[in-house]
Motif scaffolding. Structure first.
Motif, PDB file in Angstrom:
ATOM      1  N   MET A   1      -9.049 -11.851  31.552  1.00  0.00           N
ATOM      2  CA  MET A   1     -10.827 -11.735  31.443  1.00  0.00           C
ATOM      3  C   MET A   1     -10.126 -13.793  32.153  1.00  0.00           C
ATOM      4  SD  MET A   1     -12.275 -13.480  28.412  1.00  0.00           S
ATOM      5  CE  MET A   1     -11.458 -15.024  27.222  1.00  0.00           C
ATOM      6  N   ARG A   2     -11.322 -13.844  32.559  1.00  0.00           N
ATOM      7  CA  ARG A   2     -11.921 -15.004  33.095  1.00  0.00           C
ATOM      8  C   ARG A   2     -12.287 -15.804  32.767  1.00  0.00           C
ATOM      9  NH1 ARG A   2     -13.125 -13.866  39.175  1.00  0.00           N
ATOM     10  NH2 ARG A   2     -13.634 -12.470  38.176  1.00  0.00           N
ATOM     11  N   ALA A   3     -12.570 -17.123  32.153  1.00  0.00           N
ATOM     12  CA  ALA A   3     -13.168 -17.857  31.412  1.00  0.00           C
ATOM     13  C   ALA A   3     -13.440 -19.105  31.884  1.00  0.00           C
ATOM     14  CB  ALA A   3     -12.461 -17.783  30.234  1.00  0.00           C
ATOM     15  N   VAL A   4     -14.388 -20.564  31.509  1.00  0.00           N
ATOM     16  CA  VAL A   4     -14.606 -21.558  31.664  1.00  0.00           C
ATOM     17  C   VAL A   4     -14.597 -22.541  30.272  1.00  0.00           C
ATOM     18  CG1 VAL A   4     -16.589 -23.046  32.047  1.00  0.00           C
ATOM     19  CG2 VAL A   4     -16.944 -20.906  32.584  1.00  0.00           C
ATOM     20  N   VAL A   5     -13.487 -23.221  31.023  1.00  0.00           N
ATOM     21  CA  VAL A   5     -12.218 -23.693  29.566  1.00  0.00           C
ATOM     22  C   VAL A   5     -12.792 -25.433  29.873  1.00  0.00           C
ATOM     23  CG1 VAL A   5      -9.882 -24.335  29.185  1.00  0.00           C
ATOM     24  CG2 VAL A   5     -10.537 -22.956  29.884  1.00  0.00           C
ATOM     25  N   ILE A   6     -12.880 -25.831  28.726  1.00  0.00           N
ATOM     26  CA  ILE A   6     -13.429 -27.492  28.874  1.00  0.00           C
ATOM     27  C   ILE A   6     -12.147 -27.571  28.104  1.00  0.00           C
ATOM     28  CG2 ILE A   6     -14.805 -29.083  27.148  1.00  0.00           C
ATOM     29  CD1 ILE A   6     -16.400 -27.364  26.177  1.00  0.00           C
ATOM     30  N   SER A   7     -11.593 -28.773  30.356  1.00  0.00           N
ATOM     31  CA  SER A   7     -10.257 -28.450  30.164  1.00  0.00           C
ATOM     32  C   SER A   7     -10.089 -30.528  29.465  1.00  0.00           C
ATOM     33  CB  SER A   7     -10.183 -29.288  31.529  1.00  0.00           C
ATOM     34  OG  SER A   7     -11.149 -30.044  32.276  1.00  0.00           O
ATOM     35  N   GLU A   8     -11.383 -31.101  29.077  1.00  0.00           N
ATOM     36  CA  GLU A   8     -10.914 -32.226  28.035  1.00  0.00           C
ATOM     37  C   GLU A   8     -11.924 -32.448  28.392  1.00  0.00           C
ATOM     38  OE1 GLU A   8      -9.461 -35.796  30.731  1.00  0.00           O
ATOM     39  OE2 GLU A   8      -9.622 -34.926  32.544  1.00  0.00           O
ATOM     40  N   PRO A   9     -12.943 -33.324  27.374  1.00  0.00           N
ATOM     41  CA  PRO A   9     -14.419 -34.394  27.241  1.00  0.00           C
ATOM     42  C   PRO A   9     -14.625 -34.970  28.499  1.00  0.00           C
ATOM     43  CG  PRO A   9     -12.909 -34.725  25.147  1.00  0.00           C
ATOM     44  CD  PRO A   9     -11.440 -34.532  26.231  1.00  0.00           C
ATOM     45  N   GLY A  10     -15.902 -34.438  28.328  1.00  0.00           N
ATOM     46  CA  GLY A  10     -15.562 -35.853  29.859  1.00  0.00           C
ATOM     47  C   GLY A  10     -17.126 -34.868  30.307  1.00  0.00           C
ATOM     48  N   ASP A  11     -18.016 -34.819  31.953  1.00  0.00           N
ATOM     49  CA  ASP A  11     -18.506 -34.469  32.331  1.00  0.00           C
ATOM     50  C   ASP A  11     -18.188 -33.744  32.819  1.00  0.00           C
ATOM     51  OD1 ASP A  11     -17.163 -34.732  34.814  1.00  0.00           O
ATOM     52  OD2 ASP A  11     -17.841 -36.641  35.689  1.00  0.00           O
ATOM     53  N   PRO A  12     -19.450 -32.776  33.303  1.00  0.00           N
ATOM     54  CA  PRO A  12     -19.900 -31.299  33.874  1.00  0.00           C
ATOM     55  C   PRO A  12     -18.506 -31.137  35.188  1.00  0.00           C
ATOM     56  CG  PRO A  12     -21.820 -32.070  34.381  1.00  0.00           C
ATOM     57  CD  PRO A  12     -20.582 -33.355  33.429  1.00  0.00           C
ATOM     58  N   GLY A  13     -18.064 -31.870  35.090  1.00  0.00           N
ATOM     59  CA  GLY A  13     -16.443 -31.841  36.424  1.00  0.00           C
ATOM     60  C   GLY A  13     -15.280 -31.111  35.222  1.00  0.00           C
ATOM     61  N   VAL A  14     -14.713 -30.984  34.237  1.00  0.00           N
ATOM     62  CA  VAL A  14     -13.950 -30.587  33.300  1.00  0.00           C
ATOM     63  C   VAL A  14     -14.274 -29.281  33.124  1.00  0.00           C
ATOM     64  CG1 VAL A  14     -14.149 -33.411  32.099  1.00  0.00           C
ATOM     65  CG2 VAL A  14     -15.177 -31.619  31.108  1.00  0.00           C
ATOM     66  N   LEU A  15     -15.655 -28.990  32.994  1.00  0.00           N
ATOM     67  CA  LEU A  15     -15.310 -27.145  33.200  1.00  0.00           C
ATOM     68  C   LEU A  15     -14.578 -27.027  34.213  1.00  0.00           C
ATOM     69  CD1 LEU A  15     -19.410 -26.962  32.341  1.00  0.00           C
ATOM     70  CD2 LEU A  15     -17.230 -26.969  30.857  1.00  0.00           C
ATOM     71  N   VAL A  16     -13.443 -25.575  33.698  1.00  0.00           N
ATOM     72  CA  VAL A  16     -12.579 -25.530  34.543  1.00  0.00           C
ATOM     73  C   VAL A  16     -12.603 -24.124  34.810  1.00  0.00           C
ATOM     74  CG1 VAL A  16     -10.023 -24.874  35.358  1.00  0.00           C
ATOM     75  CG2 VAL A  16     -11.230 -27.260  34.334  1.00  0.00           C
ATOM     76  N   TRP A  17     -12.816 -22.891  35.767  1.00  0.00           N
ATOM     77  CA  TRP A  17     -12.576 -22.042  35.749  1.00  0.00           C
ATOM     78  C   TRP A  17     -11.008 -20.670  35.841  1.00  0.00           C
ATOM     79  CZ3 TRP A  17     -15.192 -17.891  34.869  1.00  0.00           C
ATOM     80  CH2 TRP A  17     -16.059 -16.272  35.329  1.00  0.00           C
ATOM     81  N   GLN A  18     -10.464 -20.112  35.048  1.00  0.00           N
ATOM     82  CA  GLN A  18      -9.233 -19.752  35.266  1.00  0.00           C
ATOM     83  C   GLN A  18      -8.965 -18.846  33.693  1.00  0.00           C
ATOM     84  OE1 GLN A  18      -7.730 -23.245  32.496  1.00  0.00           O
ATOM     85  NE2 GLN A  18      -6.614 -22.170  31.080  1.00  0.00           N
ATOM     86  N   GLU A  19      -8.142 -17.408  33.983  1.00  0.00           N
ATOM     87  CA  GLU A  19      -7.523 -17.284  33.661  1.00  0.00           C
ATOM     88  C   GLU A  19      -6.822 -16.578  32.339  1.00  0.00           C
ATOM     89  OE1 GLU A  19      -6.268 -13.849  34.807  1.00  0.00           O
ATOM     90  OE2 GLU A  19      -7.918 -14.051  36.580  1.00  0.00           O
ATOM     91  N   LEU A  20      -7.213 -16.309  31.017  1.00  0.00           N
ATOM     92  CA  LEU A  20      -6.747 -16.532  29.883  1.00  0.00           C
ATOM     93  C   LEU A  20      -6.831 -14.708  29.705  1.00  0.00           C
ATOM     94  CD1 LEU A  20      -9.678 -19.268  28.396  1.00  0.00           C
ATOM     95  CD2 LEU A  20      -6.960 -19.240  28.669  1.00  0.00           C
ATOM     96  N   PRO A  21      -5.933 -14.663  28.282  1.00  0.00           N
ATOM     97  CA  PRO A  21      -5.317 -13.280  27.581  1.00  0.00           C
ATOM     98  C   PRO A  21      -7.153 -12.430  27.297  1.00  0.00           C
ATOM     99  CG  PRO A  21      -4.385 -15.257  26.671  1.00  0.00           C
ATOM    100  CD  PRO A  21      -4.861 -15.860  27.551  1.00  0.00           C
ATOM    101  N   ASP A  22      -7.099 -11.717  27.304  1.00  0.00           N
ATOM    102  CA  ASP A  22      -8.165 -10.724  27.135  1.00  0.00           C
ATOM    103  C   ASP A  22      -8.770 -10.591  25.585  1.00  0.00           C
ATOM    104  OD1 ASP A  22      -9.015 -10.173  29.594  1.00  0.00           O
ATOM    105  OD2 ASP A  22      -9.207  -7.533  28.924  1.00  0.00           O
ATOM    106  N   PRO A  23      -9.740 -11.380  25.014  1.00  0.00           N
ATOM    107  CA  PRO A  23      -9.635 -10.980  23.538  1.00  0.00           C
ATOM    108  C   PRO A  23      -9.682 -10.303  23.321  1.00  0.00           C
ATOM    109  CG  PRO A  23     -12.042 -11.088  24.057  1.00  0.00           C
ATOM    110  CD  PRO A  23     -11.097 -11.184  25.604  1.00  0.00           C
TER     111      PRO A  23
END
Ligand SMILES: NC(=O)c1ccc[n+]([C@@H]2O[C@H](COP(=O)([O-])OP(=O)(O)OC[C@H]3O[C@@H](n4cnc5c(N)ncnc54)[C@H](OP(=O)(O)O)[C@@H]3O)[C@@H](O)[C@H]2O)c1
Length: 320
Positions: A1-23
């Motif tokens: 699946m794809r998901a929005v990941v918080i890459s590091e604490p910070g402003d909205p730009g830290v939200l990254v759309w990436q591939e992750l394993p399906d739950p």
């Protein structure tokens, strides 16, 4: 699946759309193919690093979703593959798929689209559990809702009116005041122009408060004898000074609660309460989800910027 990941604490730009394993569904869980999720103020705090998920919860943001059940784990009661549902989540809603205990899953209420249903779980569960279960608002009593145009506020106004209460609100602009009155509020104060405690002095049987410390003395002014102050947000700080003499004179109660860290069983009780007591009112058209905007899930950063700008009325949805 794809998901929005918080890459590091910070402003909205830290939200990254990436591939992750399906739950995969654990015992007692279903997996939902997400059609829509919604932004909550808590997601912004989590993104900034101030609100970590409770132990065992997904690290991904997202406290609610709607969608279709695609997998059912062992020991799940009442749900099947293909069911259209919405759910209260401890995290993980900003994703194409999410696993959730069946107790936190609810059918889509009648008269609401599958996408709109994502606007309801967090606000319905918060308002039902606080205003009705904890503070026991009764027909004919007066409810004061701070931030009446917020996601929480727009549902609280409609639900309290549907249950026969008198509803007072605060809001920060003329447009928000007007929308609160349109939703059924009986009186609305623009708190930037008028002191709500003077206007509403001694009249509120229940106050749903999202401000905390900054409003504590004035909330006591607004409370009626036997009033119940329910604090669910701390936008005005956590450390205040309380005059117990005034609390005593009003024979008042202060309650403070959080929803996210409660046990699955507690959330299950709240969700069943919502299905039994709130969904019929949605089906009858007495309560409508108030949706400010629908933003593509992959562009969650834009939705966070919109929430932080503070001009929204109701909910900001994230759609696939
Ligand atoms: N404890 C829980 O379980 C729980 C669950 C859900 C939400 N919450 C809390 O509930 C609050 C609302 O959440 P939401 O997702 O609905 O957020 P939201 O839509 O972003 O609403 C925030 C609202 O706060 C209002 N506000 C800011 N300062 C104010 C003031 N001084 N007086 C009155 N209103 C003021 C803003 O209105 P103006 O622009 O008019 O100022 C805005 O409508 C948040 O604090 C959130 O953390 C708590």
């Amino acid at each position: 699946m794809r998901a929005v990941v918080i890459s590091e604490p910070g402003d909205p730009g830290v939200l990254v759309w990436q591939e992750l394993p399906d739950p995969r569904p654990a015992r007692g869980e279903v997996v939902i193919d997400v059609v829509a999720s919604a932004v909550n103020r808590a997601d912004v705090l989590q993104r900034r690093g101030h609100y970590p998920p409770p132990p065992g919860a997904s690290e991904l943001p997202g406290l609610e979703c709607s969608g279709v059940i695609v997998e059912v784990g062992e020991n799940v009661e009442g749900f099947r593959t293909g069911d259209q549902v919405c759910a209260l989540l401890a995290g993980g809603g900003y994703a194409e798929r999410v696993a959730v205990p069946w107790q936190q899953v609810m059918p889509v209420p009648a008269g609401v689209s599958l996408i709109e249903a994502a606007a309801l779980p967090e606000v319905a569960c918060t308002v039902w559990s606080n205003v009705f279960m904890a503070a026991r608002l009764r027909k004919g009593e007066t409810l004061l809702v701070h931030g009446g145009a917020s996601g929480i506020g727009t549902l609280a106004v409609q639900l309290a009116k549907a249950y026969g209460s008198h509803v007072l609100v605060t809001a920060g602009t003329a447009e928000k005041v007007r929308r609160c009155l349109d939703l059924g509020a009986d009186e609305a104060v623009n708190y930037r122009e008028e002191d709500f405690a003077e206007r509403f002095a001694g009249r509120a049987d229940v106050i749903l408060d999202i401000i905390g410390a900054k409003y504590l003395p004035r909330n006591l002014d607004a409370l009626a004898i036997g009033g119940r102050l329910v604090v669910i947000g701390l936008q005005g700080g956590a450390m205040g000074e309380l005059d117990l003499g005034r609390l005593l004179a009003r024979r008042a109660t202060i309650i403070a609660t959080g929803l996210r860290a409660r046990s699955v069983d507690e959330k299950g009780v709240i969700c069943r309460g919502v299905v039994d007591n709130v969904w019929p009112l949605v089906g009858a058209g007495a309560i409508r989800p108030v949706v400010h905007a629908a933003v593509p899930l992959a562009e969650a950063a834009d939705a966070h910027r919109m929430l932080e700008a503070g001009e929204h009325i109701g909910k900001i949805l994230l759609v696939r």
